[in-house]
Design an enzyme around this catalytic site. Structure first.
Site, PDB file in Angstrom:
ATOM      1  N   SER A   1       0.834  -1.192   0.000  1.00 58.74           N
ATOM      2  CA  SER A   1       0.000   0.000   0.000  1.00 58.74           C
ATOM      3  C   SER A   1       0.876   1.253   0.000  1.00 58.74           C
ATOM      4  CB  SER A   1      -0.922   0.017   1.228  1.00 58.74           C
ATOM      5  OG  SER A   1      -0.170   0.282   2.402  1.00 58.74           O
TER       6      SER A   1
ATOM      7  N   LYS B   1       0.187  -0.838  14.951  1.00 59.53           N
ATOM      8  CA  LYS B   1      -1.158  -1.215  15.380  1.00 59.53           C
ATOM      9  C   LYS B   1      -1.662  -2.470  14.662  1.00 59.53           C
ATOM     10  CE  LYS B   1      -3.974   1.740  12.345  1.00 59.53           C
ATOM     11  NZ  LYS B   1      -5.037   2.767  12.331  1.00 59.53           N
ATOM     12  N   ASP B   2      -0.969  -2.904  13.605  1.00 58.67           N
ATOM     13  CA  ASP B   2      -1.341  -4.140  12.908  1.00 58.67           C
ATOM     14  C   ASP B   2      -0.736  -5.379  13.552  1.00 58.67           C
ATOM     15  OD1 ASP B   2      -2.809  -2.758  11.016  1.00 58.67           O
ATOM     16  OD2 ASP B   2      -1.196  -2.716   9.534  1.00 58.67           O
TER      17      ASP B   2
ATOM     18  N   SER C   1     -12.906  -0.347  11.956  1.00 62.84           N
ATOM     19  CA  SER C   1     -12.350  -0.491  13.305  1.00 62.84           C
ATOM     20  C   SER C   1     -13.448  -0.646  14.349  1.00 62.84           C
ATOM     21  CB  SER C   1     -11.501   0.738  13.628  1.00 62.84           C
ATOM     22  OG  SER C   1     -11.271   0.861  15.008  1.00 62.84           O
TER      23      SER C   1
ATOM     24  N   ARG D   1     -12.926  -0.422  17.520  1.00 65.94           N
ATOM     25  CA  ARG D   1     -12.674   0.640  18.493  1.00 65.94           C
ATOM     26  C   ARG D   1     -13.367   1.931  18.075  1.00 65.94           C
ATOM     27  NH1 ARG D   1      -9.326   4.951  18.238  1.00 65.94           N
ATOM     28  NH2 ARG D   1      -8.521   4.133  16.265  1.00 65.94           N
ATOM     29  N   ARG D   2     -13.172   2.328  16.831  1.00 64.96           N
ATOM     30  CA  ARG D   2     -13.793   3.566  16.364  1.00 64.96           C
ATOM     31  C   ARG D   2     -15.313   3.461  16.387  1.00 64.96           C
ATOM     32  NH1 ARG D   2      -9.335   3.941  11.606  1.00 64.96           N
ATOM     33  NH2 ARG D   2      -7.802   5.243  12.705  1.00 64.96           N
TER      34      ARG D   2
ATOM     35  N   ARG E   1     -13.403  -0.587   4.016  1.00 62.89           N
ATOM     36  CA  ARG E   1     -12.062  -1.178   3.980  1.00 62.89           C
ATOM     37  C   ARG E   1     -11.269  -0.563   2.837  1.00 62.89           C
ATOM     38  NH1 ARG E   1     -10.855  -6.267   5.259  1.00 62.89           N
ATOM     39  NH2 ARG E   1      -8.763  -5.527   4.750  1.00 62.89           N
TER      40      ARG E   1
ATOM     41  N   ASN F   1      -7.085   0.970   1.474  1.00 59.80           N
ATOM     42  CA  ASN F   1      -6.049   1.891   1.913  1.00 59.80           C
ATOM     43  C   ASN F   1      -6.618   3.306   2.029  1.00 59.80           C
ATOM     44  OD1 ASN F   1      -5.927   3.120  -0.702  1.00 59.80           O
ATOM     45  ND2 ASN F   1      -4.538   1.515  -1.386  1.00 59.80           N
TER      46      ASN F   1
ATOM     47  N   ARG G   1     -10.336   4.715   0.721  1.00 62.16           N
ATOM     48  CA  ARG G   1     -11.396   5.154   1.637  1.00 62.16           C
ATOM     49  C   ARG G   1     -11.827   6.587   1.334  1.00 62.16           C
ATOM     50  NH1 ARG G   1     -10.080   2.311   7.516  1.00 62.16           N
ATOM     51  NH2 ARG G   1      -8.911   0.558   6.670  1.00 62.16           N
TER      52      ARG G   1
ATOM     53  N   CYS H   1      -8.723  -7.943  16.963  1.00 64.76           N
ATOM     54  CA  CYS H   1      -9.733  -7.150  16.271  1.00 64.76           C
ATOM     55  C   CYS H   1     -11.145  -7.482  16.756  1.00 64.76           C
ATOM     56  CB  CYS H   1      -9.626  -7.382  14.759  1.00 64.76           C
ATOM     57  SG  CYS H   1      -8.156  -6.645  14.026  1.00 64.76           S
TER      58      CYS H   1
END
Length: 308
Positions: free
Chosen positions: A14, A86-87, A132, A134-135, A152, A154, A158, A245
């Site tokens: 990416s 974070k991945d 996400s 979390r978001r 989803r 890159n 988005r 996740c």
């Protein structure tokens, strides 16, 4: 290090992943006086790149962005791997270690929507595109009426989907926008205390074979100590909670006045319940502080949080 040795950096393909790999290459070149033809970037397609039609939690978790790259590291095809921190799953394959972190970018999330709106003024029922958990949970905690929809791809993908009307707003990491030169796309930057980041957000992690002392010694010259200490705390927190996740988890560590400050948060999927932890401790005790936060939250988490 000799000029006849070639360093092979493994990365996803990416634009953001390549920008991070190039930053790593530039820092190694500067630290060791290397020519750019002595460091090769090897692009590796991961399962996470191929799966675009469903959330990662349904497909197997965040390890989908690292497995193929780690396989190449283990079989010697590459010498180091560059990842978005974070991945990274908390448990690495045997024989691999996170040897270095580059200086961390801004950890905050950016809201992208029509300029006249922010998270509080979006229309009832507005769609916010994000993959996400979390978001999604943090959005629902503040605005239960807003509808999260799967988005989803890159960063550029988005942004195109948002412009095409697939949703009224989206959330992206400010760090990624900055690294790609798209910081101007951010409509509002969300406050880190009320909208804390994912563990590792904004940080670039460099993974090597544990036995490769030559490569680990080379990376020591570009390792950013404050970022490394912060990530020790955040990843220890995540490990205690067995985070993946599948659970909305936020964790943020930073160093201020010689102390490590940590903020941890775990939410139910609908954002209606949560457990939170804030404290500080010695910088050299980073991992223990993060683990303590995880144990405390695990003991106090309401039913419906952490999937229990």
């Amino acid at each position: 290090m000799t000029q006849t040795s070639l360093i092979r950096i493994g990365t996803r393909g990416s634009p953001l992943a390549l920008a991070q790999a190039r930053e790593t290459r530039q820092r190694l070149m500067a630290a060791h006086g290397l020519d750019d033809d002595k460091i090769d970037i090897v692009v590796i397609t991961t399962s996470g790149d191929r799966i675009q039609d469903r959330a990662l939690a349904e497909a197997g978790g965040k390890g989908l962005f690292t497995k193929e790259i780690e396989d190449a590291l283990l079989d010697g095809t590459i010498d180091l791997a560059v990842h978005s921190a974070k991945d990274m799953p908390t448990a690495l394959p045997p024989g691999l270690v996170l040897s270095a972190y580059l200086p961390r970018e801004d950890v905050r999330d950016a809201l992208i929507c029509a300029p006249e709106h922010d998270l509080t003024t979006l229309s009832p029922g507005a769609r916010i595109g994000t993959a996400s958990l979390r978001r999604q949970a943090l959005i629902r905690r503040q605005r239960p009426d807003i509808v999260p929809v799967l988005l989803r791809g890159n960063v550029e993908t988005r942004l195109r989907k948002l412009a095409a009307g697939m949703c009224e707003a989206t959330l992206l990491a400010l760090a990624g926008l900055r690294r790609l030169g798209h910081a101007g796309a951010a409509t509002h930057i969300l406050d880190v205390d009320h909208f804390p980041p994912a563990v590792g957000q904004g940080a670039i992690a460099i993974e090597t074979r544990e036995s490769d002392t030559r490569m680990r010694d080379l990376l020591a010259a570009i390792d950013d100590r404050p970022t490394h200490q912060a990530l020790l705390a955040e990843r220890a927190f995540l490990a205690v909670l067995e985070g993946s996740c599948r659970a909305p988890i936020a964790g943020h560590a930073r160093i201020a006045d010689g102390r490590l400050l940590f903020h941890g948060l775990v939410l139910s999927a609908d954002g209606g319940k949560w457990a939170e932890w804030r404290d500080s401790g010695p910088v050299d005790n980073a991992a223990a502080l993060g683990a303590a936060a995880g144990h405390d939250i695990r003991a106090r988490a309401p039913a419906g949080v952490l999937g229990v």
